[in-house]
Design an enzyme around this catalytic site. Structure first.
Site, PDB file in Angstrom:
ATOM      1  N   LYS A 208       0.839  -1.200   0.000  1.00 57.84           N
ATOM      2  CA  LYS A 208       0.000   0.000   0.000  1.00 57.84           C
ATOM      3  C   LYS A 208       0.875   1.252   0.000  1.00 57.84           C
ATOM      4  O   LYS A 208       0.672   2.166  -0.783  1.00 57.84           O
ATOM      5  CB  LYS A 208      -0.929  -0.023   1.223  1.00 57.84           C
ATOM      6  CG  LYS A 208      -1.810   1.188   1.337  1.00 57.84           C
ATOM      7  CD  LYS A 208      -2.738   1.099   2.533  1.00 57.84           C
ATOM      8  CE  LYS A 208      -3.386   2.463   2.782  1.00 57.84           C
ATOM      9  NZ  LYS A 208      -4.279   2.485   3.914  1.00 57.84           N
ATOM     10  N   GLU A 214      10.499  -4.707   4.531  1.00 57.15           N
ATOM     11  CA  GLU A 214      10.580  -6.113   4.105  1.00 57.15           C
ATOM     12  C   GLU A 214      10.283  -6.222   2.607  1.00 57.15           C
ATOM     13  O   GLU A 214      11.010  -6.883   1.845  1.00 57.15           O
ATOM     14  CB  GLU A 214       9.556  -6.975   4.863  1.00 57.15           C
ATOM     15  CG  GLU A 214       9.840  -7.170   6.338  1.00 57.15           C
ATOM     16  CD  GLU A 214       9.161  -6.129   7.217  1.00 57.15           C
ATOM     17  OE1 GLU A 214       8.914  -5.001   6.733  1.00 57.15           O
ATOM     18  OE2 GLU A 214       8.892  -6.448   8.396  1.00 57.15           O
ATOM     19  N   GLY A 265      -4.784  -1.698   5.001  1.00 57.15           N
ATOM     20  CA  GLY A 265      -3.999  -2.833   4.500  1.00 57.15           C
ATOM     21  C   GLY A 265      -4.694  -4.165   4.728  1.00 57.15           C
ATOM     22  O   GLY A 265      -4.784  -5.009   3.830  1.00 57.15           O
ATOM     23  N   ARG A 266      -5.213  -4.381   5.936  1.00 64.66           N
ATOM     24  CA  ARG A 266      -5.835  -5.680   6.252  1.00 64.66           C
ATOM     25  C   ARG A 266      -7.228  -5.811   5.648  1.00 64.66           C
ATOM     26  O   ARG A 266      -7.874  -6.835   5.835  1.00 64.66           O
ATOM     27  CB  ARG A 266      -5.851  -5.893   7.762  1.00 64.66           C
ATOM     28  CG  ARG A 266      -6.457  -4.756   8.562  1.00 64.66           C
ATOM     29  CD  ARG A 266      -6.059  -4.853  10.032  1.00 64.66           C
ATOM     30  NE  ARG A 266      -6.507  -3.711  10.811  1.00 64.66           N
ATOM     31  CZ  ARG A 266      -5.836  -2.582  10.963  1.00 64.66           C
ATOM     32  NH1 ARG A 266      -4.664  -2.432  10.351  1.00 64.66           N
ATOM     33  NH2 ARG A 266      -6.287  -1.603  11.707  1.00 64.66           N
ATOM     34  N   GLU A 351      -4.797  -6.681  14.747  1.00 63.15           N
ATOM     35  CA  GLU A 351      -4.260  -5.377  14.360  1.00 63.15           C
ATOM     36  C   GLU A 351      -5.366  -4.315  14.433  1.00 63.15           C
ATOM     37  O   GLU A 351      -5.104  -3.150  14.719  1.00 63.15           O
ATOM     38  CB  GLU A 351      -3.650  -5.432  12.950  1.00 63.15           C
ATOM     39  CG  GLU A 351      -2.679  -4.293  12.679  1.00 63.15           C
ATOM     40  CD  GLU A 351      -1.922  -4.423  11.360  1.00 63.15           C
ATOM     41  OE1 GLU A 351      -2.521  -4.195  10.303  1.00 63.15           O
ATOM     42  OE2 GLU A 351      -0.715  -4.756  11.384  1.00 63.15           O
ATOM     43  N   HIS A 382      -5.303 -33.290  16.961  1.00 58.44           N
ATOM     44  CA  HIS A 382      -4.201 -34.154  17.407  1.00 58.44           C
ATOM     45  C   HIS A 382      -3.039 -33.319  17.926  1.00 58.44           C
ATOM     46  O   HIS A 382      -1.908 -33.804  18.030  1.00 58.44           O
ATOM     47  CB  HIS A 382      -3.766 -35.061  16.256  1.00 58.44           C
ATOM     48  CG  HIS A 382      -4.879 -35.963  15.830  1.00 58.44           C
ATOM     49  ND1 HIS A 382      -5.130 -37.173  16.436  1.00 58.44           N
ATOM     50  CD2 HIS A 382      -5.860 -35.791  14.911  1.00 58.44           C
ATOM     51  CE1 HIS A 382      -6.202 -37.723  15.881  1.00 58.44           C
ATOM     52  NE2 HIS A 382      -6.672 -36.903  14.949  1.00 58.44           N
ATOM     53  N   LYS A 491       9.448  -1.060  14.012  1.00 63.83           N
ATOM     54  CA  LYS A 491       9.997  -0.703  12.691  1.00 63.83           C
ATOM     55  C   LYS A 491      11.118   0.327  12.852  1.00 63.83           C
ATOM     56  O   LYS A 491      12.181   0.219  12.242  1.00 63.83           O
ATOM     57  CB  LYS A 491       8.916  -0.070  11.816  1.00 63.83           C
ATOM     58  CG  LYS A 491       7.866  -1.001  11.287  1.00 63.83           C
ATOM     59  CD  LYS A 491       6.983  -0.212  10.303  1.00 63.83           C
ATOM     60  CE  LYS A 491       5.698  -0.925   9.990  1.00 63.83           C
ATOM     61  NZ  LYS A 491       4.783  -0.139   9.174  1.00 63.83           N
TER      62      LYS A 491
END
Ligand code: F6P
Length: 522
Positions: A208, A214, A265-266, A351, A382, A491
């Site tokens: 965005k 990253e 963003g999400r 978030e 399990h 960050k």
């Protein structure tokens, strides 16, 4: 718009009394015995989804108090503000309009109705960009020379498209492989690159902001690899999905697909960030995905609170978090294609609602986002279901099951469905055993979401349902669900520490960080 924090309403005190008098000791087994119509009363149909809420620790009177809580907190006005394009993301002064990305083009009458704000003009832009993005997706689909699509992005620029591409694998065009690189850990990119050839690869740089370290690091390395491998024609092999088209151009990418700062963003899988999905399932499939979400938007926008599935789920979330004191929720999708759904929901909920102050910045006296976690069933059974059945903490479980499978292997699906039913049943009914070790206390709550089939439309509806549920709980908690300041400090510090790894300069660092730095450099 008047928002009143949940703890300042009369319903909050009434709920506290209800919890102390009978809520704490509520037993779903007794409730089923006493109420023959409990399943019907505590189930809810919504577009593409049927929800059984009857195994939750709630009776009709408490549910009514929760509806009162929603009304008194101003959830309906807040919902109206969301759909009116008001700047409800108050710390960034932004509208929150991801729902507009799945809205059909506005009819003239709608345009007149929304003339007072920017929805009409934004809607026109949304459809122009969507058409361009889907036309590009079709071109890539038709291009047999492109066999590998690599999405480079993180957070909302990774989790949504990755989750959806996996979920809709049964609808994907054969002959194209999809890779998702998010981590700055070079192992991830290196492992993908070693299987690729530049001439058959399309890199989608999804960010965005087009500043996330990253993604920028991975994008630089991908471009360096492309050049080193003799790749030519960046215009054909790289595209950027971003609101920051200028930065993408400066990076050297000319094929860009934009969106807007009113898309969090999400919440961005519906935008250009959804391009990997559009390539996988095609333009028609992507439009069905949007239509499924839009159907859920309409349900959320128009159904009365009492028959509104996102509202009912959110009210249960608040009941559990703030009255029962449950701190987490486990997501159990009984469909292996939904294996990234828990990770996707983690970002969506944690978030959005992992906040310790209200929208005005005042410290909250109650808990907000639960911890979300989970794995597909039956695998989780399990691993950690032992704790869900017999551990000391109660964890509400959200089962997601799909009626019709997309494979034709005999026996498997009935066994899968038998397992999801059995787990929900076992959590509630328990099993008495005098020996202790084999005793199951039962009365452990769960919600059961049932989809007829996992299709682009039903997946769209499922995701929109979760978005709106997070909106409602955030609304009740009085927080701004649409910023994420909590990710900033790490960050900034990482940027500050990075040169110290080379220089060894530990001045000003705390003792632990300095000690670790020294060990890493030794
Ligand atoms: O660091 C958190 C975050 O801002 C998320 O909200 C977002 O989804 C992610 O980073 C990626 O951001 P971008 O799409 O701008 O690279």
């Amino acid at each position: 718009m008047t928002r009143i924090r949940c703890d300042r309403t009369p319903a909050w005190s009434a709920l506290q009394t209800a919890f102390n008098t009978h809520g704490r000791s509520f037993d779903a087994r007794t409730a089923f015995a006493a109420e023959p119509g409990r399943f019907e009363a505590f189930s809810q149909s919504a577009p593409h989804i049927f929800a059984d809420l009857s195994k939750n620790l709630i009776d009709a009177a408490t549910q009514q108090l929760l509806f009162d809580l929603a009304r008194q907190s101003g959830v309906e006005a807040h919902r109206a503000a969301l759909f009116a394009g008001a700047a409800i993301n108050n710390t960034e002064q932004r509208a929150v309009m991801h729902w507009l990305l799945r809205n059909p083009p506005l009819a003239p009458v709608d345009t007149a109705q929304v003339a007072t704000n920017n929805i009409a003009s934004e809607s026109g832009k949304v459809h122009a960009k969507l058409d361009a993005m889907l036309a590009y997706a079709q071109t890539v689909r038709a291009d047999a020379a492109i066999t590998d699509v690599v999405n480079i992005g993180i957070g909302g620029s990774d989790l949504g498209p990755q989750m959806a591409v996996l979920a809709l694998d049964a609808f994907a065009l054969p002959g194209k492989r999809f890779h998702f690189v998010s981590n700055v850990d070079g192992h991830e990119l290196a492992a993908v690159l070693q299987r690729l050839k530049p001439e058959s690869t399309l890199f989608l740089i999804a960010s965005k902001t087009f500043t996330t370290i990253e993604t920028m690091t991975n994008a630089q390395s991908a471009k360096a690899w492309f050049d080193a491998q003799g790749g030519t024609d960046i215009g054909r092999h790289f595209a950027a999905l971003t609101t920051n088209v200028a930065a993408a151009n400066a990076f050297g990418i000319s094929s860009t697909f934009g969106f807007w700062d009113w898309v969090g963003g999400r919440y961005s899988v519906w935008s250009a960030i959804g391009l990997p999905l559009a390539i996988a399932i095609g333009a028609d499939g992507f439009r069905e995905f949007l239509a499924g979400a839009h159907a859920m938007d309409e349900h959320f926008r128009s159904a009365p609170l009492e028959q509104n599935l996102p509202v009912r789920l959110a009210l249960l979330d608040v009941w559990y978090r703030n009255f029962h004191g449950f701190t987490s929720r486990s997501i159990a999708p009984y469909h292996s294609a939904l294996r990234r759904l828990p990770a996707y929901l983690q970002q969506l909920e944690m978030e959005s609602n992992g906040k310790r102050v209200d929208a005005q910045g005042e410290t909250l006296p109650y808990g907000t986002s639960p911890v979300l976690w989970g794995e597909p069933g039956t695998n989780g059974q399990h691993a950690y279901f032992q704790m869900l059945h017999q551990g000391t903490d109660v964890v509400p479980v959200e089962f997601v099951a799909v009626k019709k499978p997309k494979h034709s292997l005999p026996a498997h699906h009935d066994l899968l469905l038998a397992n999801v039913l059995a787990q929900a049943q076992a959590l509630m009914v328990g099993k008495a055993d005098a020996g202790g070790h084999k005793h199951f206390p039962g009365n452990r709550p769960s919600t059961f979401l049932l989809l007829d089939e996992l299709t682009p439309a039903s997946l769209g509806a499922l995701i929109a349902l979760q978005e709106h549920r997070v909106f409602v709980s955030g609304s009740l908690w009085g927080i701004n669900s649409f910023d994420q300041w909590g990710v900033e400090l790490g960050k900034v510090l990482a940027k500050e520490i990075a040169p110290r790894l080379a220089s060894g300069d530990a001045r000003g660092l705390d003792g632990s960080t300095a000690g670790l730095l020294a060990r890493l450099r030794a």
